[in-house]
Design a protein around this motif. Structure first.
Motif, PDB file in Angstrom:
ATOM      1  N   VAL A   1       0.838  -1.202   0.000  1.00 60.30           N
ATOM      2  CA  VAL A   1       0.000   0.000   0.000  1.00 60.30           C
ATOM      3  C   VAL A   1       0.870   1.248   0.000  1.00 60.30           C
ATOM      4  O   VAL A   1       1.895   1.301   0.688  1.00 60.30           O
ATOM      5  CB  VAL A   1      -0.940   0.010   1.231  1.00 60.30           C
ATOM      6  CG1 VAL A   1      -1.732   1.309   1.308  1.00 60.30           C
ATOM      7  CG2 VAL A   1      -1.862  -1.196   1.207  1.00 60.30           C
ATOM      8  N   MET A   2       0.414   2.243  -0.753  1.00 60.74           N
ATOM      9  CA  MET A   2       1.007   3.579  -0.709  1.00 60.74           C
ATOM     10  C   MET A   2      -0.122   4.554  -0.404  1.00 60.74           C
ATOM     11  O   MET A   2      -1.215   4.423  -0.952  1.00 60.74           O
ATOM     12  CB  MET A   2       1.692   3.920  -2.030  1.00 60.74           C
ATOM     13  CG  MET A   2       2.875   3.004  -2.337  1.00 60.74           C
ATOM     14  SD  MET A   2       3.769   3.473  -3.831  1.00 60.74           S
ATOM     15  CE  MET A   2       4.583   4.988  -3.285  1.00 60.74           C
ATOM     16  N   ALA A   3       0.139   5.524   0.481  1.00 59.17           N
ATOM     17  CA  ALA A   3      -0.910   6.463   0.884  1.00 59.17           C
ATOM     18  C   ALA A   3      -0.401   7.896   0.826  1.00 59.17           C
ATOM     19  O   ALA A   3       0.765   8.172   1.102  1.00 59.17           O
ATOM     20  CB  ALA A   3      -1.388   6.135   2.292  1.00 59.17           C
ATOM     21  N   LYS A   4      -1.326   8.781   0.474  1.00 56.45           N
ATOM     22  CA  LYS A   4      -1.047  10.213   0.476  1.00 56.45           C
ATOM     23  C   LYS A   4      -1.556  10.833   1.774  1.00 56.45           C
ATOM     24  O   LYS A   4      -0.944  11.708   2.344  1.00 56.45           O
ATOM     25  CB  LYS A   4      -1.712  10.883  -0.724  1.00 56.45           C
ATOM     26  CG  LYS A   4      -1.319  12.329  -0.879  1.00 56.45           C
ATOM     27  CD  LYS A   4      -1.986  13.114  -1.978  1.00 56.45           C
ATOM     28  CE  LYS A   4      -2.301  12.399  -3.226  1.00 56.45           C
ATOM     29  NZ  LYS A   4      -2.729  13.290  -4.321  1.00 56.45           N
ATOM     30  N   ASP A   5      -2.723  10.380   2.190  1.00 59.14           N
ATOM     31  CA  ASP A   5      -3.348  10.821   3.429  1.00 59.14           C
ATOM     32  C   ASP A   5      -4.362   9.745   3.814  1.00 59.14           C
ATOM     33  O   ASP A   5      -4.539   8.779   3.079  1.00 59.14           O
ATOM     34  CB  ASP A   5      -3.991  12.209   3.267  1.00 59.14           C
ATOM     35  CG  ASP A   5      -5.000  12.265   2.136  1.00 59.14           C
ATOM     36  OD1 ASP A   5      -5.936  11.435   2.116  1.00 59.14           O
ATOM     37  OD2 ASP A   5      -4.881  13.154   1.276  1.00 59.14           O
ATOM     38  N   PRO A   6      -5.043   9.912   4.948  1.00 62.83           N
ATOM     39  CA  PRO A   6      -5.976   8.856   5.372  1.00 62.83           C
ATOM     40  C   PRO A   6      -7.104   8.573   4.381  1.00 62.83           C
ATOM     41  O   PRO A   6      -7.683   7.494   4.392  1.00 62.83           O
ATOM     42  CB  PRO A   6      -6.542   9.393   6.686  1.00 62.83           C
ATOM     43  CG  PRO A   6      -5.522  10.354   7.193  1.00 62.83           C
ATOM     44  CD  PRO A   6      -4.898  10.955   5.964  1.00 62.83           C
ATOM     45  N   ASP A   7      -7.404   9.531   3.502  1.00 57.66           N
ATOM     46  CA  ASP A   7      -8.492   9.352   2.544  1.00 57.66           C
ATOM     47  C   ASP A   7      -8.017   8.977   1.143  1.00 57.66           C
ATOM     48  O   ASP A   7      -8.831   8.904   0.224  1.00 57.66           O
ATOM     49  CB  ASP A   7      -9.324  10.641   2.447  1.00 57.66           C
ATOM     50  CG  ASP A   7     -10.034  10.951   3.741  1.00 57.66           C
ATOM     51  OD1 ASP A   7     -10.445  10.011   4.435  1.00 57.66           O
ATOM     52  OD2 ASP A   7     -10.169  12.152   4.050  1.00 57.66           O
ATOM     53  N   SER A   8      -6.726   8.769   0.958  1.00 57.48           N
ATOM     54  CA  SER A   8      -6.212   8.510  -0.381  1.00 57.48           C
ATOM     55  C   SER A   8      -5.064   7.510  -0.310  1.00 57.48           C
ATOM     56  O   SER A   8      -3.920   7.876  -0.045  1.00 57.48           O
ATOM     57  CB  SER A   8      -5.743   9.822  -1.018  1.00 57.48           C
ATOM     58  OG  SER A   8      -5.412   9.612  -2.362  1.00 57.48           O
ATOM     59  N   SER A   9      -5.396   6.229  -0.534  1.00 55.83           N
ATOM     60  CA  SER A   9      -4.360   5.207  -0.563  1.00 55.83           C
ATOM     61  C   SER A   9      -4.585   4.266  -1.743  1.00 55.83           C
ATOM     62  O   SER A   9      -5.697   4.117  -2.240  1.00 55.83           O
ATOM     63  CB  SER A   9      -4.322   4.422   0.749  1.00 55.83           C
ATOM     64  OG  SER A   9      -5.510   3.688   0.933  1.00 55.83           O
TER      65      SER A   9
END
Length: 162
Positions: free
Chosen positions: A77-85
């Motif tokens: 998994v890669m995430a930008k913020d809690p709402d965008s992974s």
């Protein structure tokens, strides 16, 4: 994960000449041609050998690796913020088209097309998405996804997903 974020990932990969296939809940919505529920992430399938480039693209978009206990070289998994992974599923096939690495995507499962925000995307084929969604004990969202696919495509809904 919002539709704009999904399309940004799809477009960035396409510009780099990389095909990604939308999987999971966003695949269901792409096959239906409309968003039916909120999504916590975007699942994508990518061919082995292109996954490092996808990681670079996502890093350039502000996504960072978010190591988890079930990570592997073919699922992370890669995430930008809690709402965008983005949950990345890597696969490969041998010369005969059989799965030879990573996530078990049969070649024929990678033939779907759908629409997100009016934009065409490659995704898991409907029959395979239904099969994947009904292969494990369902959460409420999986029941809803399976019901929607069954209604749209005429699949027989198993009792576990009613």
């Amino acid at each position: 994960m919002h539709a704009d974020d999904v399309l940004a990932v799809h477009r960035a990969c396409a510009r780099a000449g990389i095909t990604i296939w939308i999987d999971g809940g966003w695949c269901v919505d792409a096959l239906l041609g409309e968003q039916t529920r909120p999504h916590g992430d975007l699942d994508i399938a990518v061919r082995r050998g292109q996954d490092d480039r996808v990681r670079e693209i996502l890093t350039g978009m502000g996504y960072l690796a978010t190591p988890g206990p079930n990570d592997s070289a073919w699922n992370y998994v890669m995430a930008k913020d809690p709402d965008s992974s983005v949950d990345i599923h890597v696969f490969d096939h041998d010369a005969d088209g059989r799965v030879s690495y990573g996530i078990a995507y049969p070649a024929e499962s990678l033939t779907g097309t759908g629409s997100i925000g009016g934009e065409q995307v490659s995704c898991i084929a409907a029959a395979w998405m239904f099969s994947f969604k009904t292969a494990y004990p369902p959460a409420a969202k999986d029941r809803a996804d399976a019901r929607a696919l069954a209604a749209e495509f005429g699949f027989a809904l198993p009792d576990s997903h009613r």
